[in-house]
Design a protein around this motif. Structure first.
Motif, PDB file in Angstrom:
ATOM      1  N   ALA A  47       5.317   5.190 -10.234  1.00 43.65           N
ATOM      2  CA  ALA A  47       3.934   5.653 -10.082  1.00 43.65           C
ATOM      3  C   ALA A  47       3.775   7.034 -10.717  1.00 43.65           C
ATOM      4  O   ALA A  47       4.640   7.886 -10.588  1.00 43.65           O
ATOM      5  N   ARG A  96       0.846  -1.188   0.000  1.00 43.71           N
ATOM      6  CA  ARG A  96       0.000   0.000   0.000  1.00 43.71           C
ATOM      7  C   ARG A  96       0.887   1.246   0.000  1.00 43.71           C
ATOM      8  O   ARG A  96       1.907   1.288   0.678  1.00 43.71           O
ATOM      9  N   GLY A 123      -2.449   3.943  -3.899  1.00 43.80           N
ATOM     10  CA  GLY A 123      -2.791   2.676  -4.530  1.00 43.80           C
ATOM     11  C   GLY A 123      -2.384   1.458  -3.720  1.00 43.80           C
ATOM     12  O   GLY A 123      -1.632   1.536  -2.749  1.00 43.80           O
ATOM     13  N   ARG A 124      -2.920   0.330  -4.161  1.00 44.64           N
ATOM     14  CA  ARG A 124      -2.583  -0.987  -3.609  1.00 44.64           C
ATOM     15  C   ARG A 124      -2.183  -1.880  -4.768  1.00 44.64           C
ATOM     16  O   ARG A 124      -2.752  -1.784  -5.853  1.00 44.64           O
TER      17      ARG A 124
END
Length: 83
Positions: free
Chosen positions: A53, A22, A36-37
């Motif tokens: 990311a 996470r 996000g996960r």
């Protein structure tokens, strides 16, 4: 960059299930906001994914967690420079 932030760890459980990672962002107010996960096999792989990311904040800290374990805390601007 990422290999220096965390020990290389194989995080898959003995049953073969991949751990969930996470992302949390520290905002200028000091509060953490969930990001996000995702699942990865190792911490290093998760850190690479974090570094790529697209929605990283411009400032503040970014934390990567798996379960109750903090994998890394990195300044967001450092991750942006490393791309």
């Amino acid at each position: 960059m990422t290999r220096a932030l965390a020990a290389r760890r194989v995080s898959a459980s003995p049953g073969g299930a991949l751990p969930e990672y996470r992302i949390y962002y520290e905002r200028s107010s000091g509060r953490l906001e969930a990001g996000g996960r995702f699942t990865c096999v190792t911490d290093d792989e998760a850190l690479e994914r974090l570094a790529s990311a697209k929605d990283l904040p411009a400032a503040g800290e970014v934390e990567l967690w798996t379960g109750g374990r903090l994998v890394a805390r990195v300044p967001a601007d450092r991750l942006r420079r490393e791309r």
